[in-house]
Design a protein around this motif. Sequence first.
Motif, short mmCIF file in Angstrom:
data_model
loop_
_atom_site.label_atom_id
_atom_site.label_comp_id
_atom_site.label_asym_id
_atom_site.label_seq_id
_atom_site.Cartn_x
_atom_site.Cartn_y
_atom_site.Cartn_z
N THR A 177 0.85 -1.19 0.00
CA THR A 177 0.00 0.00 0.00
C THR A 177 0.88 1.24 0.00
OG1 THR A 177 -0.15 0.07 2.42
CG2 THR A 177 -1.82 -1.21 1.26
N ASN A 178 0.36 2.33 -0.59
CA ASN A 178 1.16 3.54 -0.77
C ASN A 178 1.17 4.44 0.46
OD1 ASN A 178 1.97 3.37 -3.68
ND2 ASN A 178 -0.24 3.11 -3.88
N PHE A 179 0.26 4.19 1.39
CA PHE A 179 0.33 4.84 2.70
C PHE A 179 -0.04 3.80 3.74
CE2 PHE A 179 -3.85 5.77 0.92
CZ PHE A 179 -4.73 5.55 1.97
N ASN A 180 -0.09 4.19 4.99
CA ASN A 180 -0.28 3.25 6.10
C ASN A 180 -1.23 2.10 5.71
OD1 ASN A 180 -1.83 2.28 8.57
ND2 ASN A 180 -0.17 3.41 9.53
N GLY A 295 9.92 3.85 -2.44
CA GLY A 295 10.41 4.86 -3.37
C GLY A 295 11.58 4.44 -4.23
N HIS A 296 12.43 3.54 -3.73
CA HIS A 296 13.66 3.17 -4.45
C HIS A 296 13.39 2.70 -5.88
CE1 HIS A 296 16.58 3.50 -1.16
NE2 HIS A 296 15.60 3.10 -0.38
N ASN A 297 12.36 1.88 -6.06
CA ASN A 297 12.11 1.28 -7.38
C ASN A 297 10.78 1.70 -7.98
OD1 ASN A 297 14.52 -0.45 -7.37
ND2 ASN A 297 13.50 -1.50 -5.67
N TYR A 298 10.28 2.85 -7.55
CA TYR A 298 8.95 3.30 -7.99
C TYR A 298 9.09 4.13 -9.27
CZ TYR A 298 4.16 3.36 -6.14
OH TYR A 298 2.83 3.12 -5.92
N HIS A 299 8.34 3.73 -10.30
CA HIS A 299 8.35 4.45 -11.57
C HIS A 299 6.93 4.83 -11.94
CE1 HIS A 299 12.44 2.92 -11.85
NE2 HIS A 299 11.96 1.68 -11.67
N HIS A 327 6.96 9.70 -9.48
CA HIS A 327 7.51 8.98 -8.33
C HIS A 327 9.02 9.15 -8.22
CE1 HIS A 327 3.98 6.86 -6.80
NE2 HIS A 327 3.61 6.61 -8.04
N GLU A 328 9.71 9.05 -9.34
CA GLU A 328 11.18 9.15 -9.30
C GLU A 328 11.65 10.54 -8.89
OE1 GLU A 328 13.40 6.90 -12.47
OE2 GLU A 328 11.36 6.69 -13.28
N ALA A 329 10.95 11.57 -9.37
CA ALA A 329 11.32 12.93 -8.99
C ALA A 329 11.08 13.17 -7.51
CB ALA A 329 10.52 13.93 -9.82
N THR A 334 13.13 13.86 -1.86
CA THR A 334 12.82 13.64 -0.44
C THR A 334 13.04 12.21 0.05
OG1 THR A 334 10.49 13.13 -0.90
CG2 THR A 334 11.06 15.45 -0.51
N GLY A 335 13.37 11.28 -0.87
CA GLY A 335 13.54 9.89 -0.45
C GLY A 335 12.23 9.16 -0.25
N THR A 336 11.13 9.72 -0.75
CA THR A 336 9.82 9.07 -0.62
C THR A 336 9.16 9.01 -2.00
OG1 THR A 336 8.61 11.14 -0.27
CG2 THR A 336 9.51 10.06 1.68
N GLN A 337 8.07 8.20 -2.08
CA GLN A 337 7.34 8.09 -3.34
C GLN A 337 6.28 9.20 -3.44
OE1 GLN A 337 4.30 7.25 -2.25
NE2 GLN A 337 4.51 5.79 -0.62
N ALA A 338 5.64 9.27 -4.63
CA ALA A 338 4.78 10.40 -4.96
C ALA A 338 3.52 10.48 -4.10
CB ALA A 338 4.39 10.35 -6.44
N VAL A 339 3.03 9.36 -3.58
CA VAL A 339 1.82 9.42 -2.76
C VAL A 339 2.12 10.16 -1.45
CG1 VAL A 339 0.05 8.07 -1.57
CG2 VAL A 339 0.86 7.34 -3.82
#
Length: 396
Positions: A177-180, A295-299, A327-329, A334-339
């Motif tokens: 899941t993209n958040f909690n 975030g590491h592998n999120y495209h 997501h990559e930007a 910030t070291g996190t994904q876009a969500v």
Amino acid sequence: MCRVLIIGAGGVGTVVAHKVAKNKVFTDIMLASRTKSKCDEIAAAVGGNRIQTAQVDADHVEELTGLMRSFKPDIVINVALPYQDLTIMEACLEAGVNYLDTANYEPKDEAHFEYSWQWAYHERFKEKGLTAILGCGFDPGVSAIFTAYAAKHHFDEIQYLDIVDCNAGNHGMAFATNFNPEINIREITQNGRFYENGQWVKTGPLEIHKTLTYPNIGERESYLLYHEELESLVKNFPTIKRARFWMTFGQEYLTHLRVIQNIGMARIDEVEFNGVKIVPLQFLKAVLPDPKSLGHNYHGETSIGCRIKGLKDGKEHTYYIYNNCDHEAAFKETGTQAVSYTTGVPAALGAAMFAKGLWKGAGVYNVEQFDPDPFLAELGEQGLPWVEKFDIDLEV
């Protein structure tokens, strides 16, 4: 100049910390959560000794109040769990601190959320001369600010509102899941609801769905579910005849979700296992990937916006306002994904609106009750540029 206390050190808290640290309107910053080491990691990533850290249990008013009285923030940014909204609001009242959050309260023992619990605090905040800003993420948050902007600049009467939320990203995991995870699964497995002609219409979980086309992404199957900003928007814009919320889900995600429900792992009541009481959904949360780690592998991109139909000068018009976030930007910054990014950026910016005196008022307010212009004037600069399209086919 403003002192700010951020409560919560997950993905959203990480983004808030990064964005607040870059804004000179905030002179002193503290990041606090139940696990201080998480705060220390975020503070180190931000660098420059910009952020102080502390341990606090947001379930306990006394601990929260003590921290607030010690640090003396002007505003608290609450990016902890929705269960903790009321304890943090209570502590703000005790310590005389202004308040901002990104999601409305829900009780632990019931998968149900509405604004009534927090709206009930209006008079108490008003009496203390304090401001409480509710729902300043993206949805809720920017979605409501987009609606207020449309009402101010493009419509005399908003009649139909559809909030559309697409995540077309790929993190390469079978299920995450993209958040909690606990909050996410509780939200999605509830009955859906939408507003039509002065009444709330209930649907089965994810029962209604249709294909919608998203900018830069293309067609995605979109499912109707209930989202809290609908409740405040139909209250604050009473010309709305129908308001709905749509979110995209892939088939693999939905298959996993059905299995989780069928085997009882989505339960929120306690069960006994080897003499220990556990909540199945909380146990599931512990074994699923941490959203912050994705975030590491999120495209790919997210695309969230409002599709609106209404009247201007007696003529019917359509309007689409949206943001796409990569997501990559987001991870690079910030070291996190876009969500997490799309939630954290508006929270930090909303606090800046308060700090600059642009969003203030004694009492409890949803974001659409403030002037949308200064917020949207800065949103693109903060990393979330937005686009408007006029008189197009809304597909809804």
